[in-house]
Design an enzyme around this catalytic site. Structure first.
Site, PDB file in Angstrom:
ATOM      1  N   CYS A   2       0.856  -1.170   0.000  1.00 45.50           N
ATOM      2  CA  CYS A   2       0.000   0.000   0.000  1.00 45.50           C
ATOM      3  C   CYS A   2       0.896   1.224   0.000  1.00 45.50           C
ATOM      4  CB  CYS A   2      -0.837   0.051   1.268  1.00 45.50           C
ATOM      5  SG  CYS A   2      -1.993  -1.319   1.401  1.00 45.50           S
ATOM      6  N   GLY A  36      -0.659   0.490  -5.055  1.00 49.29           N
ATOM      7  CA  GLY A  36      -1.945  -0.171  -4.845  1.00 49.29           C
ATOM      8  C   GLY A  36      -3.017   0.448  -5.705  1.00 49.29           C
ATOM      9  N   ASN A 111       0.649   0.712   5.915  1.00 51.88           N
ATOM     10  CA  ASN A 111       1.343  -0.080   4.909  1.00 51.88           C
ATOM     11  C   ASN A 111       2.122  -1.161   5.648  1.00 51.88           C
ATOM     12  OD1 ASN A 111       4.246   0.463   2.776  1.00 51.88           O
ATOM     13  ND2 ASN A 111       2.694  -1.109   2.659  1.00 51.88           N
ATOM     14  N   GLY A 112       1.820  -2.404   5.325  1.00 47.04           N
ATOM     15  CA  GLY A 112       2.511  -3.510   5.992  1.00 47.04           C
ATOM     16  C   GLY A 112       1.554  -4.652   6.230  1.00 47.04           C
ATOM     17  N   TYR A 266      11.205  -4.587  -6.931  1.00 45.23           N
ATOM     18  CA  TYR A 266      10.005  -4.333  -7.729  1.00 45.23           C
ATOM     19  C   TYR A 266       9.187  -3.111  -7.297  1.00 45.23           C
ATOM     20  CZ  TYR A 266       5.284  -4.908  -9.546  1.00 45.23           C
ATOM     21  OH  TYR A 266       4.084  -4.696 -10.139  1.00 45.23           O
TER      22      TYR A 266
HETATM   23  P1  AMP Z   1       4.203 -13.638 -12.486  1.00 48.33           P
HETATM   24  O1  AMP Z   1       3.552 -13.572 -13.790  1.00 48.33           O
HETATM   25  O2  AMP Z   1       3.283 -14.095 -11.404  1.00 48.33           O
HETATM   26  O3  AMP Z   1       5.497 -14.422 -12.495  1.00 48.33           O
HETATM   27  O4  AMP Z   1       4.561 -12.143 -12.053  1.00 48.33           O
HETATM   28  C1  AMP Z   1       5.794 -11.602 -12.333  1.00 48.33           C
HETATM   29  C2  AMP Z   1       5.643 -10.159 -12.714  1.00 48.33           C
HETATM   30  O5  AMP Z   1       4.895  -9.449 -11.734  1.00 48.33           O
HETATM   31  C3  AMP Z   1       7.007  -9.509 -12.815  1.00 48.33           C
HETATM   32  O6  AMP Z   1       7.064  -8.953 -14.108  1.00 48.33           O
HETATM   33  C4  AMP Z   1       7.033  -8.436 -11.758  1.00 48.33           C
HETATM   34  O7  AMP Z   1       7.386  -7.211 -12.353  1.00 48.33           O
HETATM   35  C5  AMP Z   1       5.640  -8.368 -11.200  1.00 48.33           C
HETATM   36  N1  AMP Z   1       5.584  -8.514  -9.731  1.00 48.33           N
HETATM   37  C6  AMP Z   1       6.428  -9.153  -8.940  1.00 48.33           C
HETATM   38  N2  AMP Z   1       6.034  -9.097  -7.647  1.00 48.33           N
HETATM   39  C7  AMP Z   1       4.897  -8.386  -7.636  1.00 48.33           C
HETATM   40  C8  AMP Z   1       3.989  -7.962  -6.618  1.00 48.33           C
HETATM   41  N3  AMP Z   1       4.163  -8.283  -5.333  1.00 48.33           N
HETATM   42  N4  AMP Z   1       2.928  -7.225  -6.976  1.00 48.33           N
HETATM   43  C9  AMP Z   1       2.728  -6.911  -8.237  1.00 48.33           C
HETATM   44  N5  AMP Z   1       3.534  -7.280  -9.243  1.00 48.33           N
HETATM   45  C10 AMP Z   1       4.609  -8.018  -8.975  1.00 48.33           C
END
Ligand code: AMP
Length: 470
Positions: A2, A36, A111-112, A266
Site C-alpha cells: 500500500c 496499490g 502499509n505492511g 520491484y
Molecule cells: P508472475 O507472472 O506471477 O510471475 O509475475 C511476475 C511479474 O509481476 C514480474 O514482471 C514483476 O514485475 C511483477 N511482480 C512481482 N512481484 C509483484 C507484486 N508483489 N505485486 C505486483 N507485481 C509483482
C-alpha cells in the site's frame, strides 16, 4: 502493499488551507498509485470530526473534484491499497476510522502486514471491541481504547494524553507497519521496530517559511507537491505533529533493521528515494551484477517494461551490448499482478505488452525482468518474442528465485503458487519456454545495495525475521 501519505499544514483553517489540504493529499496518493490500485481514500480532521472519502478503483476514479471540496481542516491522511490481509471489500478501504471512547474520532492508514493479527483480534474481542473490517489495520485503533498506559517514555506535555496508550498498543503489535494516524487533530507517524516498510518525512516551504510537514511511503509523493525529503521515520519511532511543532519518541530500539529488499526489486518507483537509496540505482546495480554472473553474448538486451528497465540498462552498459525496446507497454492497463483473481491476471498480461517486431526479428535476445512469481508473465513474454521472430530468447531475472511468501506486506501468493518454491531453474526454463534462464544470485543482490545486512530477504531465503501466526 500500500501507499500512505499524510500532511499537517502550518496555517489557520481557511478555505485556502482546505484547498491545499485536499490538493496535497490527492496528489500524494496519485504519485503513490503504483503501490496499490484497488482503492483510494483520504481523511481529514475538522471540528472534532473526521471527514472521509474512500472508494474502490484508481485515485482518478475513486476521488472526484466534488469529493475534494468536502475536505476541510489542516491535517489529512491518505492511502492507496491492495489487499494483503482482508478482502478488497468497501469496508476495508483505508483510511479506517473509529469513534474511540478515549480520543473521539480517530483515523489510520497502514502499509505492511501484522503477523500477530489473530491474537490481537482475540484480545480485542475479549475486551468487547468489535472490529468493523476484516483488514488488520483496524487493530491500531481498537487497541487504543483497551490498553493500559505505558509510561516508559516521558511525553511532551501536549502528548500526555495519547503517547502512553500508543506506546502500549504498538508494543503489542508484531510484524510490519508504517502507519499514519489522526488522533485529536494531531498527525502521528510510526514505524515498526524492524522498519520493514519505508516511511519518510518531508517539509514544504511556503512563502512565509515551512507551510507543511508531510509523510509518505516514497519520496515521489513529495516531488509532486514540491516538498523536500527531510528524513526517514526510523524503525521503532513515533513522531507527533501538531500546532506545537514536531516531537519524536522511540518505543523500541532494535539493534538491527529488516528493510524489505523487494521494495528495491520491484515495488518502489525508480525515481523515489527510499531506505536512503535510489531504487533506480539499486536496480541498475542488479543488472550489472547479473551481467557479471552471465557468459551469454546476445545481439541485444531488452527490458520487460517498466520493471526490468533499470536492470537491463545496467546489464547492457556493463557488457557493452545494445539496449533496445523490444516490447512496448500499453500504459493504460493496471499492473498485472494486482488483480486478485487469476482470470483477470492472465488477461491483463495479454493486454499489457506487444513485441516490437522491427527490433526482434532474427535476433538473439536477452530479456530482463525484475522477478518471477507465478511464471505467467515470463511464459507469455517468451512466447510473444518467439512468435515475433526472435532467434533465441534468454530470460534473465534481476533477483533470486522467490521461494517464500511474504508475511510483511508484499502481496505474494501462497508457497504452492510460487513457481520457484517447487520447481528447479531448469524446470522453470522449460515451463516458460526460454532457451536459457538465469537468476541473479543472492550475493549479487546483496552487492547491489549499500547495507546488505539491514534487509529482510525472506522471500528469497525463507529466513523470516518475525514469526507469522498464520
Ligand atoms: P508472475 O507472472 O506471477 O510471475 O509475475 C511476475 C511479474 O509481476 C514480474 O514482471 C514483476 O514485475 C511483477 N511482480 C512481482 N512481484 C509483484 C507484486 N508483489 N505485486 C505486483 N507485481 C509483482
Amino acid at each position: 502493499m500500500c501507499g500512505v501519505f499524510g500532511v499537517y499544514l502550518n496555517e489557520e483553517e481557511t478555505d485556502i488551507a482546505f484547498s491545499k489540504l485536499s490538493t496535497f493529499t490527492y496528489l500524494g496518493i496519485y504519485a503513490l498509485q503504483h503501490r496499490g490500485q484497488e482503492s483510494a481514500g483520504i481523511c481529514s480532521y475538522y471540528n472534532g470530526d473526521i471527514i472521509r472519502i474512500a472508494n474502490k478503483g484508481l485515485v482518478l476514479d475513486a476521488i472526484s473534484k466534488d469529493d475534494l471540496k468536502n475536505i476541510k481542516g489542516k491535517v489529512g491522511i491518505a492511502h492507496v491499497r491492495y489487499s494483503t490481509t482482508g478482502d478488497s471489500s468497501t469496508q476495508n478501504i483505508q483510511p479506517i476510522t473509529r469513534d474511540s471512547k478515549r480520543f473521539g474520532k480517530i483515523a489510520v492508514v497502514h502499509n505492511g502486514n501484522l503477523t500477530n493479527y489473530r491474537s490481537l483480534k482475540t484480545f480485542l474481542n475479549s475486551n468487547n471491541i468489535k472490529l468493523q473490517c476484516s483488514s488488520d489495520t483496524e487493530v491500531f485503533l481498537g487497541l487504543l481504547d483497551v490498553v493500559e498506559k505505558d509510561n516508559s517514555i516521558d511525553p511532551h506535555v501536549s502528548d500526555e494524553e495519547i503517547l502512553p496508550y500508543l506506546v502500549s498498543a504498538l508494543k503489542m503489535i508484531e510484524g510490519a507497519y508504517s502507519i499514519l494516524m489522526i488522533v485529536k487533530g494531531k498527525l502521528i507517524a510510526a514505524r515498526d521496530p524492524l522498519g520493514f516498510r519505508p516511511l519518510l518525512m518531508g517539509r514544504r516551504k511556503g512563502i512565509n517559511g515551512s507551510d507543511a510537514i508531510v509523510f509518505a511511503s516514497e519520496s515521489c509523493a513529495f516531488d509532486i507537491i514540491e516538498a523536500d525529503y527531510w528524513r526517514e521515520i526510523k524503525p521503532g519511532e513515533i513522531t507527533i505533529v501538531d500546532e506545537n511543532g514536531i516531537r519524536t519518541y522511540f518505543f523500541s530500539k532494535s539493534q538491527e533493521t529488516k528493510k524489505c529488499i523487494f521494495e528495491f526489486v520491484y515495488f518502489s518507483r525508480p525515481d523515489s528515494f527510499v531506505f536512503s537509496e535510489y531504487p533506480y540505482n539499486v536496480r541498475k546495480n542488479m543488472g550489472i551484477e547479473l551481467a557479471k554472473e552471465d557468459e551469454t553474448t546476445p545481439d541485444i538486451v531488452i527490458p520487460v517494461p517498466d520493471s526490468g528497465i533499470p536492470a537491463a540498462i545496467g546489464y547492457s552498459q556493463y557488457k557493452n551490448i545494445p539496449y533496445e525496446m523490444g516490447l512496448t507497454r500499453n500504459h493504460y492497463v493496471g499492473r498485472t499482478f494486482i488483480a486478485p483473481s487469476q482470470d483477470i491476471r492472465n488477461l491483463s498480461v495479454l493486454m499489457k505488452l506487444n513485441p516490437n517486431r522491427g527490433v526482434i526479428k532474427g535476433k538473439s535476445i536477452l530479456v530482463i525482468d525484475d522477478s518471477i512469481v507465478r511464471g505467467t508473465t515470463s511464459k507469455r513474454i517468451v512466447t510473444l518474442l518467439k512468435e515475433a521472430g526472435a532467434r533465441e530468447v534468454h530470460m534473465r531475472i534481476a533477483s533470486p528465485p522467490v521461494i517464500g511468501p511474504c508475511y510483511y506486506g508484499i502481496d505474494t501468493p501462497t508457497k504452492e503458487e510460487l513457481m520457484a518454491s517447487h520447481m528447479s531453474v531448469e524446470d522453470i526454463r522449460k515451463f516458460i519456454g526460454a532457451d536459457t534462464l538465469q537468476y541473479l544470485s543472492l550475493e549479487g543482490l546483496k552487492r547491489s545495495v549499500q547495507d546488505p545486512d539491514s534487509f529482510c530477504d525472506a522471500c528469497f531465503t525463507e529466513r523470516y525475521p518475525v514469526l507469522y501466526e498464520g
